[in-house]
Design an enzyme around this catalytic site. Structure first.
Site, PDB file in Angstrom:
ATOM      1  CB  SER A 146      -0.954   0.005   1.200  1.00 47.47           C
ATOM      2  OG  SER A 146      -0.234   0.277   2.378  1.00 47.47           O
ATOM      3  CE  LYS A 193      -3.219   2.604   6.031  1.00 50.75           C
ATOM      4  NZ  LYS A 193      -3.790   2.146   4.797  1.00 50.75           N
TER       5      LYS A 193
END
Lengths: 426, 143
Positions: free
Chosen positions: B64, B101
């Site tokens: 991701s 993230k």
């Protein structure tokens, strides 16, 4: 006004469990225990595990059948992880005071100075820094003496109103006396459980009672050790800070044992391990030692059956050779009395000099150095982990104490590339 | 065995000691002209780690963060002591797991962004609802 230095006692809350949680947040809020060597019994319990009523030292085989039902998580002792986390905590604390004594793997004393407000702020700052940088929670007790600093720390841990930091002198006297009156004398650092009966006979039940006793009478009836505790409770520092243990010209390998060693065989193992550690450390710094001192001692809280054997061995030539260092350390063994409970042991190498400064005469050249035994041991250890190879009793055949069963071991997150914490990118 | 030998374990001096030893062979007759110019090899620890007490290495699992140049299997150097700001690549605790993230702090709110269109962003009510484990400073990417 000249302010007397005070002592801060810092220790990590439920150290082993907290170190595990730092890398596995899923353990947060769940009952966690860490098991002793060979997955024997619970040596660290998270507050949730304590709330389940699991006593300290409870054998794992008794807990295992109910673990699932309780949601209890049991982990083997991950010494590689705890050792690294401990070193980080101590290094960070060392930035707050030049006067740091590492007391055990998870606690330290620091010399500190300042107004009560400054000391409180310092304690809070240390607590926040350890939590943020290293990731484990600590509590801090600050007082005039080590004994009171330990007591203040215990208070900070048990009373949430302190927010984890207690400056003893800032607490109103009646509250301090209230606490000391509530706590049994066994709760104080340095008073052995077996002495409580004798203290009780004299009408000394609580810590407050002991703090009001006559120090001279206590010395006459018990020992100088107990007198020191009384004086420390009264605010007079009697247990000095231990000197910094690494000098430029010496290396010390020593530790206190969780369980006392009572046999020469046990002592032989410990000394072998230290001999090899000393060899590795010396080699790393390109140093050789000329003198090795090996020592052992009984607990200084146990004034009966005291024994402090030590032996100083001049080495045949300056060396970092593990075989020679280990052999030299074993010179202590004839002085070990079987049955005496030794609480600590260690070796010290002194008279250090850079390797190869002057080539020894061939006559004195060390046969093992020639064959690079030390370097080989070190390489294997680095590659395959501590305990993968060793000499004699320090090696893998050293017996159950050093070849542990660790079936529930978490990853060695900070010391092995193939066991790093995983972060999810999903 | 977790033996602590004093507070500032001599380890701190290791790199210093090793640079003091010249890698240039010392000739008996003529000293090497390079000798005087040698003041130590470059040291990755020194380059990558600002504070050893707060720096950890973690391994990435998943795709991701491809857009930020962070791939599956890469190692990240994470400093726990840094204050996360808008744009920081952070390790956050989500559902009991360490998750990587990009942190976004905007007037519109706080968000944990993936750097791969195949993965959704996560809205967070407030920064205080987030447990940030550390801030990634470097990625050791396999090429």
């Amino acid at each position: 006004m000249r302010r007397m230095p005070q002592i801060a006692h810092v220790d990590v809350n439920c150290f082993y469990a907290s170190a595990e949680r730092a890398f596995d947040p899923s353990l947060e809020g769940r009952p966690v225990i860490v098991l002793s060597n060979n997955d024997g019994c619970a040596v660290t319990r998270s507050p949730e595990a304590k709330a389940l009523g699991i006593p300290m030292g409870e054998p794992w085989f008794k807990l295992a059948p109910r673990a699932k039902e309780w949601g209890l998580i049991a982990l083997s002792s991950n010494y590689e992880l705890y050792g690294d986390i401990s070193a980080r905590v101590m290094e960070l604390l060392g930035r707050y005071s030049a006067w740091l004594e590492v007391y055990s793997i998870d606690e330290a004393f620091l010399g500190v100075k300042g107004t009560p407000a400054e000391l409180l702020a310092l304690g809070r700052s240390m607590k926040a820094a350890v939590r943020r940088n290293v990731g484990v929670p600590v509590c801090v007790g600050i007082a005039a003496t080590k004994t009171l600093a330990k007591l203040a720390n215990k208070w900070a841990k048990n009373n949430p109103a302190f927010g984890g930091v207690c400056h003893w002198d800032s607490v109103p006297l009646p509250e301090r006396e209230g606490l000391m009156g509530r706590l049994s004398v066994v709760e104080i650092w340095g008073v052995a459980t077996r002495l409580t009966r004798r203290l009780n006979v004299m009408g000394i039940f609580s810590i407050l009672d002991l703090s009001r006793a006559d120090p001279v009478m206590i010395r006459d009836r018990f020992s100088v050790v107990m007198m020191r505790t009384v004086l420390e409770l009264q605010g007079t520092p009697c247990i000095p800070m231990e000197e910094e243990r690494i000098g430029r010209d010496q290396l010390i390998f020593s530790r206190s044992f969780a369980v006392p060693i009572t046999t020469a065989a046990g002592m032989r193992q410990v000394l072998s391990v230290y001999g090899q550690q000393a060899s590795a450390r010396l080699a790393k710094h390109d140093l050789q030692a000329k003198v090795l001192t090996a020592f052992a001692g009984t607990s200084h809280f146990n004034p009966k059956d005291t024994s402090y054997p030590s032996v100083c061995v001049p080495l045949p030539m300056p060396t970092a050779d593990p075989v020679i260092l280990t052999k030299a350390a074993h010179a202590l063994l004839p002085l070990i009395n079987e049955g005496i409970r030794y609480a600590r042991a260690g070796i010290m190498v002194t008279d250090l000099r850079p390797t190869g400064n002057q080539a020894p005469l061939a006559l004195f050249e060390n046969p093992h150095e020639e064959r690079r035994v030390g370097t080989l041991l070190e390489d294997v250890t680095r590659r395959y982990g501590r305990g993968s190879i060793g000499l004699g009793y320090g090696g893998i055949r050293g017996g159950p104490d050093w070849t542990m069963k660790r079936d529930m071991l978490s990853p060695r997150y900070t010391t092995h590339w193939d066991e790093l914490p995983l972060v999810k990118a999903a | 065995m977790g033996v602590i030998v004093g507070p500032r374990v001599i380890e701190a001096g290791v790199s210093l000691l090793s640079v003091l030893v010249s890698p240039v062979p010392v000739a008996a007759g003529f000293p090497s002209p390079a000798q005087d110019y040698f003041d130590g090899r470059i040291d990755l620890n020194e380059h990558l780690i600002k504070d050893i007490t707060s720096t950890y290495v973690v391994r990435v699992s998943g795709e991701s963060m491809e857009g930020a140049g962070i791939s599956d299997g890469d190692e990240l150097i994470v400093n726990r002591a840094l204050e996360p700001v808008d744009g920081s690549v952070v390790v956050a605790v989500l559902d009991g797991e360490l998750t990587i993230k990009r942190l976004r702090i905007t007037p519109a709110g706080v968000m944990l962004q993936a750097e791969n269109p195949a993965y959704p962003d996560i809205r967070v009510p407030a920064l205080s609802d987030l447990v940030i484990w550390g801030v990634a400073t470097r990625c050791l990417h396999y090429v």
